[in-house]
Design an enzyme around this catalytic site. Structure first.
Site, PDB file in Angstrom:
ATOM      1  N   LEU A 137     -74.672 -14.686  36.454  1.00  0.00           N
ATOM      2  CA  LEU A 137     -75.086 -13.303  36.281  1.00  0.00           C
ATOM      3  C   LEU A 137     -76.561 -13.210  35.889  1.00  0.00           C
ATOM      4  CD1 LEU A 137     -74.207 -10.281  35.975  1.00  0.00           C
ATOM      5  CD2 LEU A 137     -73.816 -10.824  33.559  1.00  0.00           C
ATOM      6  N   HIS A 138     -77.250 -12.256  36.471  1.00  0.00           N
ATOM      7  CA  HIS A 138     -78.624 -11.958  36.072  1.00  0.00           C
ATOM      8  C   HIS A 138     -78.944 -10.522  36.468  1.00  0.00           C
ATOM      9  CE1 HIS A 138     -78.723 -13.648  40.135  1.00  0.00           C
ATOM     10  NE2 HIS A 138     -79.798 -12.918  40.356  1.00  0.00           N
TER      11      HIS A 138
END
Length: 191
Positions: free
Chosen positions: A145-146
Site C-alpha cells: 500500500l502507498h
C-alpha cells in the site's frame, strides 16, 4: 534539414543518429524501461519490495523525507510532478483495509503534513491524493500500500504528457528530497 523539420542531427552515411538532441528537444527517459519491463511480478514478495527495502537504507539513498513510527514518506522515483510524494506503511500490506487504526491515523496525518510541507516548499495551487488498489486498480506496486501526494500547478497538464507521453521534471530527486526533508524538520508538526 530533417524530413520532420528543424535542424538536422548528426548524420552518418546519410542517416540521422537517433537519440541525439535536435530541434525537437526530445526528452529521453530510458531509465524507466527497467520499471516498465519488470511488471508486477518483480514486486510480489516482501523480499523484493522497494517499499520494504527503502527504510533499510539511508534517507538520501532511498529518497525518504520523513520517518514516522508506523509509516514513512518518500519521493516517487518516477514522479508525475516535482515533489510527488508517497506515504507508505512500514508493514507490507496491499490494501487500505489492512491497516490498523493506529496505522490509518498516522498515514492520514503524514498525508496532511506532506501537503503542508509541499505548500511551503513549492507553492502548488492544488493536489492529487490517491491510492490505486490492486493491479486492476492501476497500482504500480500492488503488493505494498502507498498513497500518492502529487502537487499540481496550473498548466502542468500540458501537451507533453498527453501527446508525447513525457513529463518534464525541473529538479533532481536529490534536490527535491533535501528541500522537502528540511522543510519537514522545520515544520515540527505532524507525525
Amino acid at each position: 534539414m530533417s524530413e520532420l523539420g528543424g535542424a538536422p542531427g548528426p548524420v552518418v552515411d546519410d542517416f540521422e543518429l537517433p537519440g541525439v538532441p535536435d530541434a525537437f528537444q526530445r526528452l529521453w527517459t530510458p531509465h524507466r524501461l527497467a520499471y516498465v519491463k519488470g511488471g508486477q511480478d518483480q514486486f510480489k514478495g516482501k523480499d523484493n519490495c522497494p517499499f520494504c527495502e527503502a527504510p533499510n537504507r539511508s534517507d538520501e539513498d532511498s529518497l525518504i523525507v520523513h520517518r514516522g513510527k508506523l509509516a514513512y514518506v518518500v519521493l516517487n522515483l518516477y514522479p508525475y510532478n516535482p515533489g510527488h510524494l508517497l506515504v507508505c506503511p512500514y508493514r507490507h500490506v496491499p490494501d487500505y483495509t489492512d491497516l490498523t487504526l493506529e496505522e490509518t491515523a498516522e498515514f492520514a496525518a503524514l498525508s496532511q503534513q506532506a501537503m503542508r510541507v509541499l505548500r511551503q516548499v513549492a507553492n502548488p495551487s492544488g493536489f492529487n491524493l490517491g491510492m490505486n488498489q490492486g493491479v486492476t486498480g492501476g497500482a504500480g506496486i500492488a503488493s505494498h500500500l502507498h498513497q500518492h501526494v502529487v502537487p499540481r500547478w496550473g498548466g502542468d497538464g500540458n501537451f507533453m504528457p498527453i501527446i508525447a507521453g513525457t513529463k518534464a521534471i525541473t529538479q533532481t530527486l536529490a534536490d527535491v528530497r533535501q528541500q522537502v526533508a528540511a522543510a519537514w524538520a522545520d515544520a515540527g508538526q505532524g507525525s
